[in-house]
Design an enzyme around this catalytic site. Structure first.
Site, PDB file in Angstrom:
ATOM      1  N   SER A 135       7.297   5.158  -5.930  1.00 23.64           N
ATOM      2  CA  SER A 135       7.924   4.978  -4.616  1.00 23.64           C
ATOM      3  C   SER A 135       9.186   3.989  -5.126  1.00 23.64           C
ATOM      4  CB  SER A 135       7.027   4.024  -3.846  1.00 23.64           C
ATOM      5  OG  SER A 135       7.598   3.453  -2.664  1.00 23.64           O
ATOM      6  N   LYS A 161       8.961   9.440  -4.595  1.00 20.52           N
ATOM      7  CA  LYS A 161       9.176   9.154  -2.908  1.00 20.52           C
ATOM      8  C   LYS A 161      10.254   7.980  -2.752  1.00 20.52           C
ATOM      9  CE  LYS A 161       6.263   5.729  -0.597  1.00 20.52           C
ATOM     10  NZ  LYS A 161       4.987   5.391  -0.187  1.00 20.52           N
ATOM     11  N   LYS A 163      12.209   5.454  -0.168  1.00 21.02           N
ATOM     12  CA  LYS A 163      12.047   4.648   1.055  1.00 21.02           C
ATOM     13  C   LYS A 163      13.381   4.970   1.763  1.00 21.02           C
ATOM     14  CE  LYS A 163       8.539   1.889   0.329  1.00 21.02           C
ATOM     15  NZ  LYS A 163       7.440   2.340   1.472  1.00 21.02           N
ATOM     16  N   ASP A 188       9.546   7.808   2.697  1.00 19.19           N
ATOM     17  CA  ASP A 188       8.570   6.562   3.541  1.00 19.19           C
ATOM     18  C   ASP A 188       9.616   5.903   4.391  1.00 19.19           C
ATOM     19  OD1 ASP A 188       6.688   5.079   4.449  1.00 19.19           O
ATOM     20  OD2 ASP A 188       6.167   4.370   2.493  1.00 19.19           O
ATOM     21  N   GLU A 213       6.563   9.918   5.396  1.00 19.37           N
ATOM     22  CA  GLU A 213       5.523   9.074   5.616  1.00 19.37           C
ATOM     23  C   GLU A 213       6.047   8.073   6.782  1.00 19.37           C
ATOM     24  OE1 GLU A 213       4.561   7.235   1.719  1.00 19.37           O
ATOM     25  OE2 GLU A 213       3.531   5.700   2.735  1.00 19.37           O
ATOM     26  N   ASP A 238       0.484   6.244   6.857  1.00 19.41           N
ATOM     27  CA  ASP A 238       0.124   5.077   6.152  1.00 19.41           C
ATOM     28  C   ASP A 238      -0.266   3.958   7.159  1.00 19.41           C
ATOM     29  OD1 ASP A 238       0.198   2.808   4.947  1.00 19.41           O
ATOM     30  OD2 ASP A 238       1.761   3.107   3.809  1.00 19.41           O
ATOM     31  N   LYS A 262      -4.967   3.237   1.657  1.00 22.06           N
ATOM     32  CA  LYS A 262      -4.759   2.200   0.871  1.00 22.06           C
ATOM     33  C   LYS A 262      -6.147   1.278   1.182  1.00 22.06           C
ATOM     34  CE  LYS A 262       0.382   1.685   1.183  1.00 22.06           C
ATOM     35  NZ  LYS A 262       1.554   1.328   1.761  1.00 22.06           N
ATOM     36  N   GLY A 290       0.252   2.308  -2.752  1.00 23.45           N
ATOM     37  CA  GLY A 290       0.152   1.140  -3.361  1.00 23.45           C
ATOM     38  C   GLY A 290       1.036   0.031  -2.537  1.00 23.45           C
TER      39      GLY A 290
HETATM   40  O1  OSB Z   1       4.633   1.801   2.618  1.00 23.46           O
HETATM   41  O2  OSB Z   1       3.661   2.626   0.637  1.00 23.46           O
HETATM   42  C1  OSB Z   1       4.398   1.443   1.526  1.00 23.46           C
HETATM   43  C2  OSB Z   1       5.156  -1.152  -0.955  1.00 23.46           C
HETATM   44  C3  OSB Z   1       4.772  -2.273  -0.029  1.00 23.46           C
HETATM   45  C4  OSB Z   1       4.566  -2.156   1.292  1.00 23.46           C
HETATM   46  C5  OSB Z   1       4.463  -0.937   1.694  1.00 23.46           C
HETATM   47  C6  OSB Z   1       4.624   0.231   0.942  1.00 23.46           C
HETATM   48  C7  OSB Z   1       4.854  -0.192  -0.394  1.00 23.46           C
HETATM   49  C8  OSB Z   1       5.440   0.988  -1.524  1.00 23.46           C
HETATM   50  C9  OSB Z   1       5.234   0.681  -2.900  1.00 23.46           C
HETATM   51  O3  OSB Z   1       5.892   2.135  -0.949  1.00 23.46           O
HETATM   52  C10 OSB Z   1       4.124   1.386  -3.558  1.00 23.46           C
HETATM   53  C11 OSB Z   1       3.952   0.745  -5.004  1.00 23.46           C
HETATM   54  O4  OSB Z   1       4.673   0.935  -5.966  1.00 23.46           O
HETATM   55  O5  OSB Z   1       3.108  -0.316  -5.224  1.00 23.46           O
HETATM   56 MG    MG Z   2       4.032   3.775   3.380  1.00 20.56          MG
END
Ligand code: OSB
Ligand code: MG
Length: 368
Positions: A135, A161, A163, A188, A213, A238, A262, A290
């Site tokens: 991510s 992925k 953001k 995402d 996402e 999510d 998660k 994550g």
């Molecule tokens: O939406 O998946 C998410 C990190 C913090 C809060 C929400 C998210 C995320 C990530 C990071 O996308 C995922 C990771 O590398 O741990």
């Molecule tokens: Mg997410």
């Protein structure tokens, strides 16, 4: 397994690089670690509640007192046979799923050690290797983003992925997709859009994304179903999926075609397994999300990712993407094929580095 004591700790760990989502930027983590003590053995888990109540309403300052005053007292002194048993004991507390997950998962960890079994097998895992994606947060410039993508692809990660948020979406997807026409690519939004943006979101279809996402509100299923009907691209939920019941509703009304699991968000391994099974029964692939975990939470994500319906690469990536030095040994490493190999050691297969944790601890409380 008589639960004799529970220790809460806050460790502070600076990230190797900042991580930015549509709700903000994080430079350093404040992580709540939980240990259950029983007959000389310690079960460990990480509470994934963040520094602020932005991803969800829970944060470290709600998790700590909720565990201390309500969840730990329901577990302390009990003679438990399994991690799963904690669920009904904690059920009268409404929500606070990340707090509950920390306790439940620590008891699963203890159970695996006691039974001399790998945690992943105890959870029902079957895969001996898991697929990893990354991510990539919002950057200061598109050039920086392109460099990051290049590095992660060269390392071997199987899915990128990105953001996104309004103003950092079509422009960056366009650049990344035109440079790499064939990679598995997703985005995402962490709930950054509304239905007023529906026609803007339809423009994402041109980038052949694996999924979009959580485009809409964190608590919404209904409007995601409406949006999914218009979009060619699969929606992955999510934030909106907090329970097996949410997963059932989402599948039934067509709010998504993929689910990110998660373990903290859904309240622990038992609920995560239930969601996994519901999705498997309905032909919905899942992948492991994550929360910028330390090695302790990461090891639990690795174990969960071995269940058979984890068919898409997860956000479970190497320790060194986050930390100068991780609190488990060995740290989590990813092969040049973008996979993590699972071993057959009892417990998680990652030893907790208590010496290092002591150095990083800024607050500690043992409950008896
Ligand atoms: O939406 O998946 C998410 C990190 C913090 C809060 C929400 C998210 C995320 C990530 C990071 O996308 C995922 C990771 O590398 O741990
Ligand atoms: Mg997410």
């Amino acid at each position: 397994m008589k639960i004799e004591a529970i220790t809460l700790r806050e460790v502070q760990m600076p990230l190797v690089q900042f991580f930015e989502t549509s709700f903000g930027r994080t430079y350093s983590r404040r992580i709540l670690l939980l240990t259950v003590h029983s007959d000389g053995a310690n079960g460990w888990a990480e509470c994934v509640a963040a520094e602020d109540p932005y991803y969800s309403s829970e944060w470290i300052e709600t998790a700590w007192p909720t565990i201390k005053h309500h969840l730990a007292p329901a577990i302390l002194g009990r003679d438990l046979q399994s991690g799963a048993e904690t669920v009904s004991l904690m059920a009268k507390v409404r929500e606070h799923r990340m707090a509950k997950a920390a306790l439940e998962n620590a008891v699963w960890d203890l159970e695996a050690q006691r039974k001399q079994q790998p945690l992943w097998k105890l959870l029902g895992g079957t895969l001996s290797e898991i697929q990893c994606g990354v991510s990539i947060g919002i950057q200061d410039s598109i050039e920086q983003l392109i460099n990051k993508v290049e590095t992660e692809l060269a390392t071997g990660y199987r899915r990128i992925k990105l953001k996104v948020k309004p103003g950092w979406d079509v422009n960056i997807l366009e650049r990344v997709r035109s440079r790499w026409p064939d990679i598995l690519l997703s985005c995402d939004a962490n709930a950054a859009y509304t239905m007023e943006d529906a026609s803007h979101l339809l423009a994402f279809d041109q980038f052949k994304l694996l999924m979009i996402e959580q485009p809409l509100w964190t608590d919404d299923l209904h409007f995601h179903a409406r949006l999914q009907k218009k979009l060619k691209t699969a929606i992955c939920l999510d934030e909106s999926i907090c329970s097996a019941r949410d997963a059932c509703t989402a599948v039934e009304i067509g709010a998504c075609r993929i689910i990110n699991i998660k373990v903290g968000r859904v309240g622990g391994f038992s609920e995560a397994k239930r969601i996994h099974d519901i999705c498997q029964g309905n032909g919905i692939p899942v992948w492991c999300g994550g929360m910028l975990e330390s090695g302790i939470g990461r090891a639990h994500n690795v174990a969960l990712s071995t269940l058979p319906n984890f068919r898409l690469p997860g956000d479970v990536s190497a320790s060194k993407r986050y930390w100068q030095e991780d609190i488990v040994d060995p740290e989590v490493t990813v092969s040049s094929e973008g996979t993590i190999r699972i071993n057959d050691d009892a417990g998680t297969g990652y030893r907790v580095r208590e010496d290092l944790i002591d150095k990083l601890t800024v607050r500690k409380e043992t409950l008896t």
